[in-house]
Design an enzyme around this catalytic site. Structure first.
Site, mmCIF file in Angstrom:
data_model
loop_
_atom_site.group_PDB
_atom_site.id
_atom_site.type_symbol
_atom_site.label_atom_id
_atom_site.label_comp_id
_atom_site.label_asym_id
_atom_site.label_seq_id
_atom_site.Cartn_x
_atom_site.Cartn_y
_atom_site.Cartn_z
ATOM 1 N N ARG A 282 20.339 50.934 -15.283
ATOM 2 C CA ARG A 282 21.342 50.682 -16.322
ATOM 3 C C ARG A 282 21.639 49.194 -16.338
ATOM 4 N NH1 ARG A 282 26.753 49.507 -16.490
ATOM 5 N NH2 ARG A 282 28.123 50.528 -17.999
ATOM 6 N N ASP A 284 23.813 46.351 -17.394
ATOM 7 C CA ASP A 284 25.221 46.244 -17.764
ATOM 8 C C ASP A 284 25.467 45.103 -18.756
ATOM 9 O OD1 ASP A 284 28.068 46.940 -17.111
ATOM 10 O OD2 ASP A 284 28.102 44.850 -16.468
ATOM 11 N N GLU A 326 23.613 49.076 -21.868
ATOM 12 C CA GLU A 326 25.052 49.295 -22.035
ATOM 13 C C GLU A 326 25.535 48.217 -22.993
ATOM 14 O OE1 GLU A 326 29.412 48.868 -21.297
ATOM 15 O OE2 GLU A 326 27.994 47.438 -20.454
ATOM 16 N N ASP A 396 34.743 53.464 -18.383
ATOM 17 C CA ASP A 396 35.406 52.481 -19.239
ATOM 18 C C ASP A 396 36.396 53.146 -20.190
ATOM 19 O OD1 ASP A 396 34.546 50.027 -18.311
ATOM 20 O OD2 ASP A 396 32.663 50.124 -19.431
#
Ligand code: GLC
Ligand code: GLC
Length: 657
Positions: A282, A284, A326, A396
């Site tokens: 992932r 970021d 992301e 988040d």
């Protein structure tokens, strides 16, 4: 750039390798390098070709690729080859994900390895383990401020524990997702420490300035990510006597990708974790990778080139590894993180579907699917070989990043509608059972986002307090309906840990000075395993949610129409409370599934005649895959109870939807 130039350079590099790298069997490496080198060279040249040391940097980059390939364990190389053969493997409906903090879920990495049976019981087979790398002991933005990219936070365990976890997961057919925080480091990272000590080479790893001239120019157009706790985008560093760019928190220093050394280091780190067994990485905050004065410094073209370059390089070393982007940005921008003008993903194979997430919450608050329908209709179609990560909650906040034009098309005013949503979910709006908190409130711009656990946003906390069984039922139904949507939409569903048990807001963060200022911690729970045991007691909320979800996951996995082959058609239905779409089976039309959800508190009707002349359910025999039952039809009218949904198939033999 001429192909000849890149070929000649590649020949030189390979000649040099013959002298320096003496390991057998680089055959697959050479094939893949040959196939990708033109793209790699072109992109690298585009970004760094103006530098005198361009050639050395290219050799450096290629050498790192070769070394990472040599270090890649044989077992992982075999997986790479199998996935190359079966390149659509990740589009299958069989993948169901969960994101979790290893400490909140199971204490640490060893605990997580021991808890894998729980995930398997639920049906989860992809796990995103939230940041576990070494980070400051105090505030660390939940681990998103990394101090050492190759070491594990001792509170979580060590690198060996990750390898053990990866192996245990592989045995169970589960995929491991790890974060690489590519946009910034913590101020305790060695690079930052060296920069602070005055090392000019390392100052070039970041954006540092002797005075406010450049920072002030940047500030003219840069938004603020954390306006309440980290206003502004620059921090004065006393030791260095310079301003440093810190777009997120003041202790998160933005990396400077106009320096090729930064690119090479970060790529090497991605490959390092791929080699420790991460199936998915992932990446970021990818929207932020390139900064430009006069812009918001988000979604810049160079940010995309950097991601393409990372993908091409990863393709050479670890082609079985996927990237998640992301990028919580506008719908028209998110889609670009798959790569533009391509069929297969040129950047990241997977992207967070933040648009769908926010739209679902809109339907919850408004009790209708107007904006949801409008927004999904305008969701740009994705590349064939790329997929969404569909989620409801994550670590988040919920950003209300819909398109203003879509909001207006539903006859709402963008400002007041967003205001209403924040008021609704924070329980300010009269009659709302929401228990969220406003996050990122910016009085200057009027922006606000929302924190809160899914169950608390969906009214379960309020319902449990009142003890009113009808309200509890409503929340349980709503929570299952929302999951029914992300499981059926197309893409990989990503459940947030604890939501499978209806975990409520956790206010304990207020007692920790390092967390108290950031209310996203309200929805980053510590799992109460005694409570989790109640999933075995019939009738408890935990059991209804866990079992409900478990069943939906099992049905999803056995329903090929839920695989993601751009096989979703949004259905135009006149009833604004309903969200309806058709998932067609890629080859067997008979096995198509009609998904329909009612976001209202009253039963709503769908007239199957309204679905057009598809021969849909002509003989009135429908079956809901989600429950296994046949819902009632009044002639051609289907009743959808409040806050419920169906996954309908036609039971006629040989029926065609
Ligand atoms: C990502 C993370 C978020 C973090 C930010 C800075 O957006 O999801 O939690 O605050 O990056 O690293
Ligand atoms: C913003 C950023 C996103 C980050 C979030 C943290 O939405 O775009 O990357 O995760 O803020 O709250």
């Amino acid at each position: 750039m001429y192909e000849q130039v890149s070929h000649a350079l590649l020949n030189d590099i390979l000649d040099e390798f013959d002298h320096r790298i003496t390991r057998q069997d680089l055959r697959h490496f050479y094939t893949r390098l040959g196939a990708n080198f033109y793209a790699i060279h072109s992109l690298f040249y585009h970004l760094y070709g103006h530098r005198e040391d361009f050639r050395q940097q290219t050799i450096q980059l290629t050498e790192r690729l070769a070394r990472a390939y040599i270090e890649r364990p044989a077992a992982l190389k075999q997986i790479d080859m199998a996935r190359e053969e079966d390149h659509n493997w990740f589009l299958s409906q069989e993948w169901v994900g969960m994101a979790l903090y290893s400490d909140g879920f199971a204490g640490n990495l060893q605990g997580l390895t021991q808890r894998l049976p729980y995930l398997q019981e639920l049906g989860v087979n992809l796990v995103h383990v939230m940041p576990i790398l070494r980070c400051p002991l105090g505030a660390s933005d939940g681990g998103y401020a990394v101090s050492d990219f190759r070491d594990i936070d001792p509170r979580a365990g060590n690198v060996e524990d990750v390898v053990t976890l990866a192996e245990a997961m592989r045995k169970r057919g589960m995929l491991l997702t790890l974060d690489v925080v590519v946009n910034h480091t913590s101020n305790e990272h060695e690079w930052a420490q060296r920069a602070r000590a005055g090392d000019a080479e390392y100052q070039k790893f970041y954006y540092t300035f002797p005075n406010r001239d450049v920072p002030d120019m940047f500030e003219e157009t840069l938004p603020e990510i954390f306006p309440e706790t980290a206003p502004g985008n620059f921090t004065w560093d006393e030791a260095m006597e310079r301003w440093v760019m810190t777009v997120f928190n003041s202790y998160q220093w933005d990396l400077n990708y106009s320096n090729p050394a930064v690119f090479i280091e970060m790529l090497d780190i991605i490959l390092f974790w791929a080699n420790q067994g991460a199936d998915v990485v992932r990446l970021d905050a990818v929207a932020f990778l390139w900064k430009k004065i006069g812009t918001t410094s988000q979604n810049e073209r160079e940010a995309h080139l950097i991601l393409q370059l990372m993908k091409d390089c990863c393709q050479v070393v670890a082609p079985g590894v996927l990237f998640i982007a992301e990028a919580i940005v506008a719908p028209s921008e998110i889609i670009k993180y798959f790569g533009e003008d391509a069929i297969i993903a040129k950047e990241c194979e997977i992207a967070y579907n933040a648009t769908f997430m926010a739209l679902l919450w809109d339907a919850v608050a408004t009790r209708n699917a107007k904006l949801l329908n409008q927004g999904v209709r305008n969701l740009p179609s994705k590349l064939d070989r790329a997929t969404w990560l569909n989620y409801l909650r994550c670590h988040d906040d919920i950003g209300l990043g819909f398109d203003d034009a879509d909001i207006r098309a539903c006859d709402y005013d963008p400002y007041s509608h967003r205001r209403f949503l924040v008021d609704w979910f924070t329980g300010v709006f009269a009659g709302s059972p929401g228990r969220g908190r406003p996050f990122g409130v910016n009085p200057r711009t009027g922006d606000a986002r929302i924190s809160g656990a899914l169950a608390s946003l969906a009214g379960l906390e309020t319902a449990l307090e009142s003890g009113d069984t009808e309200s509890i039922d409503r929340s349980v139904n709503l929570i299952l309906t929302l999951h029914g949507m992300i499981l059926a939409f197309g893409g990989i569903p990503l459940i947030w840990y604890g939501d499978e048990l209806g975990t409520l807001n956790d206010n304990s963060f207020l007692d920790d000075v390092n967390k108290a200022g950031d209310n996203r911690w309200i929805h980053r729970p510590r799992i109460d395993w005694n409570r989790a045991e109640r999933r075995r007691e019939p009738g408890t909320v935990e059991q209804r949610l866990f079992n409900g979800l478990k069943r939906l996951i099992a049905v999803r996995k056995s329903t090929p129409a839920f695989a993601d082959f751009n096989n979703r058609e949004l259905l135009d239905v006149p009833n604004p409370h309903l969200f309806a779409f058709l998932r067609t089976h890629p080859t067997m039309q008979t096995d198509s599934v009609l998904v329909v959800a009612n976001f209202d508190l009253q039963p709503q009707y769908l007239d199957l005649k309204d679905l057009g002349n598809r021969g849909l359910f002509r003989f009135g025999q429908v079956k809901d895959l989600a429950t296994g039952e046949s819902p009632a039809l009044l002639n051609t009218r289907l009743v959808i109870p409040p806050l419920r949904f169906y996954w309908l198939t036609d039971q006629r033999p040989g029926a065609v939807l």
